[in-house]
Scaffold this active site. Structure first.
Site, PDB file in Angstrom:
ATOM      1  N   ASP A   1       0.702  -7.601 -12.793  1.00 24.96           N
ATOM      2  CA  ASP A   1       0.168  -6.541 -11.944  1.00 24.96           C
ATOM      3  C   ASP A   1      -1.258  -6.256 -12.407  1.00 24.96           C
ATOM      4  OD1 ASP A   1       1.709  -4.352  -9.928  1.00 24.96           O
ATOM      5  OD2 ASP A   1      -0.214  -3.667 -10.723  1.00 24.96           O
ATOM      6  N   SER A   2      -2.098  -5.779 -11.486  1.00 32.14           N
ATOM      7  CA  SER A   2      -3.485  -5.495 -11.856  1.00 32.14           C
ATOM      8  C   SER A   2      -3.649  -4.064 -12.376  1.00 32.14           C
ATOM      9  CB  SER A   2      -4.399  -5.725 -10.653  1.00 32.14           C
ATOM     10  OG  SER A   2      -3.957  -4.945  -9.565  1.00 32.14           O
TER      11      SER A   2
ATOM     12  N   ASP B   1       5.804  -9.477  -4.074  1.00 31.95           N
ATOM     13  CA  ASP B   1       5.931  -8.200  -3.350  1.00 31.95           C
ATOM     14  C   ASP B   1       4.577  -7.486  -3.326  1.00 31.95           C
ATOM     15  OD1 ASP B   1       6.967  -5.980  -2.052  1.00 31.95           O
ATOM     16  OD2 ASP B   1       7.706  -5.060  -3.899  1.00 31.95           O
TER      17      ASP B   1
ATOM     18  N   PHE C   1       3.073  -8.714  -8.627  1.00 29.86           N
ATOM     19  CA  PHE C   1       2.891  -7.349  -8.127  1.00 29.86           C
ATOM     20  C   PHE C   1       4.074  -6.491  -8.615  1.00 29.86           C
ATOM     21  CE2 PHE C   1       1.297 -10.424  -4.991  1.00 29.86           C
ATOM     22  CZ  PHE C   1      -0.042 -10.074  -4.916  1.00 29.86           C
TER      23      PHE C   1
ATOM     24  N   ARG D   1      16.009  -5.735  -5.180  1.00 29.00           N
ATOM     25  CA  ARG D   1      15.995  -5.837  -6.640  1.00 29.00           C
ATOM     26  C   ARG D   1      17.388  -6.208  -7.149  1.00 29.00           C
ATOM     27  NH1 ARG D   1      11.858  -1.389  -6.320  1.00 29.00           N
ATOM     28  NH2 ARG D   1      13.584   0.068  -6.075  1.00 29.00           N
TER      29      ARG D   1
ATOM     30  N   CYS E   1       4.970  -5.788   3.527  1.00 26.09           N
ATOM     31  CA  CYS E   1       5.276  -4.414   3.953  1.00 26.09           C
ATOM     32  C   CYS E   1       4.220  -3.920   4.939  1.00 26.09           C
ATOM     33  CB  CYS E   1       5.397  -3.481   2.748  1.00 26.09           C
ATOM     34  SG  CYS E   1       3.894  -3.366   1.790  1.00 26.09           S
TER      35      CYS E   1
HETATM   36  N1  SAH Z   1       7.641  -4.726  -6.522  1.00 26.65           N
HETATM   37  C1  SAH Z   1       7.286  -3.379  -6.928  1.00 26.65           C
HETATM   38  C2  SAH Z   1       6.336  -2.718  -5.943  1.00 26.65           C
HETATM   39  C3  SAH Z   1       5.038  -3.471  -5.717  1.00 26.65           C
HETATM   40  S1  SAH Z   1       3.757  -2.478  -5.116  1.00 26.65           S
HETATM   41  C4  SAH Z   1       8.570  -2.565  -7.109  1.00 26.65           C
HETATM   42  O1  SAH Z   1       9.652  -3.045  -6.784  1.00 26.65           O
HETATM   43  O2  SAH Z   1       8.483  -1.428  -7.602  1.00 26.65           O
HETATM   44  C5  SAH Z   1       2.372  -3.494  -5.206  1.00 26.65           C
HETATM   45  C6  SAH Z   1       1.751  -3.628  -6.596  1.00 26.65           C
HETATM   46  O3  SAH Z   1       0.708  -4.581  -6.484  1.00 26.65           O
HETATM   47  C7  SAH Z   1       1.098  -2.395  -7.184  1.00 26.65           C
HETATM   48  O4  SAH Z   1       1.667  -2.117  -8.429  1.00 26.65           O
HETATM   49  C8  SAH Z   1      -0.400  -2.769  -7.365  1.00 26.65           C
HETATM   50  O5  SAH Z   1      -0.921  -2.274  -8.570  1.00 26.65           O
HETATM   51  C9  SAH Z   1      -0.336  -4.259  -7.398  1.00 26.65           C
HETATM   52  N2  SAH Z   1      -1.517  -5.003  -6.951  1.00 26.65           N
HETATM   53  C10 SAH Z   1      -2.278  -4.790  -5.851  1.00 26.65           C
HETATM   54  N3  SAH Z   1      -3.190  -5.776  -5.701  1.00 26.65           N
HETATM   55  C11 SAH Z   1      -2.989  -6.632  -6.739  1.00 26.65           C
HETATM   56  C12 SAH Z   1      -3.612  -7.855  -7.142  1.00 26.65           C
HETATM   57  N4  SAH Z   1      -4.601  -8.413  -6.420  1.00 26.65           N
HETATM   58  N5  SAH Z   1      -3.150  -8.460  -8.248  1.00 26.65           N
HETATM   59  C13 SAH Z   1      -2.151  -7.921  -8.969  1.00 26.65           C
HETATM   60  N6  SAH Z   1      -1.516  -6.783  -8.630  1.00 26.65           N
HETATM   61  C14 SAH Z   1      -1.946  -6.137  -7.535  1.00 26.65           C
END
Ligand code: SAH
Length: 398
Positions: free
Chosen positions: A251-252, A302, A229, A213, A342
């Protein structure tokens, strides 16, 4: 004590200090052991090798506590291991001032199945295996003693516990929830972020991406940024702090986006008018952005763990490739893609192959500028490559 006898030749990985003993390596158990009990591990010729926690229901039948076959596994053992893990983190100046910090990173800190994250004066523990479950009180006592933190919360509400024959569980082990008014938050590289230890993902926050970040912040100036995400907005807010021209975050999860909005409000130094949030599925939204002819200079991908184990690798690989193709198509010439996996089931080489294939499909020539990994409070023991779950690439496309 009860002896766990290995089959001939099956002591190899233990000799190399890998802490897992798979069911297929076990000859027999001499004596009785209940779930989580400590057993003496011996080679086929009877040579003592280690002391380990017995997991009768798991494919990983035992996890090593100590490679010293004489070391006593008791409260004092956990005090030593917990204190050593915390002390280790003081070696790096960048970790010293952090109020959000991983204190214990499982196998790589000599404590298989134990994770502990500190958020200010609250510690969150996650116990995922039979051994740690049995030693819960000793581990929590050791954490309290080593950190002085008066609040310890358990987030063992994870399905992997079922593989161990354990029920998922969560709750306050020490102290109680802070009053609503003083909701937990940490400051990460100058940005305040809420941490929901009870309802958030993992232990509440993705501490492993801290350095990445920060890199985003360093790269963001004047750029149109897309953060896919985004969870509670960690990358997005750092991009704003770095002077991004605009930041679109997807994000979803509605609750995650609401927290992201609260985080933005907690940081009045950031220009909120440059931020746009969309609650949507990333796979669909990236196609939509292409139809809208939007383009970006820096894209962060991510995603969640698409492949929890190697068995899911193939299907997961397709999903990783899809989002990387879609992402690359939205990049301006010279644009940067910061892309992560991850998934334990996808190694660094495989991930690079996926991103390379994505570039071909997107019709872009691209090069790796940096290889990225988890922050150093998530170390990888040299003998435990499984610890290297988070890998990323900073790619520049022509
Ligand atoms: N980059 C973030 C962590 C990401 S975790 C950080 O630094 O804090 C992964 C995220 O993906 C979660 O918030 C989850 O809600 C979201 N997610 C999972 N599947 C998804 C999809 N198909 N579309 C959008 N978001 C999604």
């Amino acid at each position: 004590m009860t002896q766990l006898k290995l089959l001939p030749g099956k002591d190899r990985s233990l000799q190399n200090r890998h802490p897992w003993i798979f069911a297929g390596s076990v000859d027999r158990l001499d004596g009785r052991a209940r779930i989580g009990d400590t057993v003496d591990v011996v080679a086929a010729n009877g040579r003592p090798l280690a002391r380990a926690a017995w997991s009768p229901h798991s494919k990983i039948r035992a996890r090593v506590w100590s490679f010293d076959p004489d070391e006593v596994i008791d409260d004092a053992f956990f005090k030593r291991r917990v204190a050593a893990a915390i002390e280790r983190r003081a070696a790096l100046p960048e970790l010293r001032g952090q109020d959000g910090l991983r204190l214990i990173h499982g196998e790589s800190d000599g404590l298989p199945g134990v994770v502990a994250d500190r958020y200010g004066d609250t510690v969150v523990v996650q116990l995922t295996a039979a051994g740690p479950d049995k030693w819960r009180r000793a581990i929590v006592g050791a954490l309290h003693k080593a950190t002085g933190c008066a609040r310890i919360y358990e987030r063992s509400d994870v399905d992997v516990r079922r593989l161990e024959g354990l029920e998922p569980t969560a709750g306050w082990l020490l102290g109680e929830a802070p009053p609503e008014a003083e909701a937990l938050s940490i400051v990460e590289n100058g940005v305040r972020m809420k941490v929901d230890v009870v309802g958030g993902h993992k232990t509440g926050f993705y501490l492993d991406q801290r350095d990445n970040r920060l890199l985003t912040r360093e790269l963001a100036a004047g750029r149109a940024v897309l953060n896919c995400f985004c969870y509670t907005g960690g990358f997005s807010l750092q991009a704003l702090a770095g002077g991004a021209a605009s930041v679109l975050s997807i994000d979803s999860s509605g609750p995650a986006l609401r927290t992201a909005a609260e985080n933005l409000a907690l940081n009045p130094q950031l220009d909120a008018s440059r931020a746009e949030w969309r609650e949507a599925d990333v796979f669909n939204e990236l196609r939509k952005l292409r139809a809208e002819e939007r383009r970006f200079d820096l894209i962060v991908l991510d995603p969640p763990k698409f492949a929890p184990s190697a068995a899911h690798a193939e299907r997961a690989a397709r999903a990783y490739k899809d989002i990387n193709v879609l992402g690359m198509r939205l990049l301006n010439p010279g644009g940067l893609l910061m892309t992560y996996s991850c998934s334990g089931g996808i190694g660094p080489e495989m991930f690079q192959g996926i991103v390379a294939a994505a570039a071909v499909d997107a019709g872009r020539d691209a090069r790796i500028l940096r290889r990225l990994a988890a922050a150093p409070d998530h170390p990888v023991a040299l003998h435990f490559s499984e610890g290297e779950y988070l890998k990323g690439l900073l790619v520049q496309a022509d």
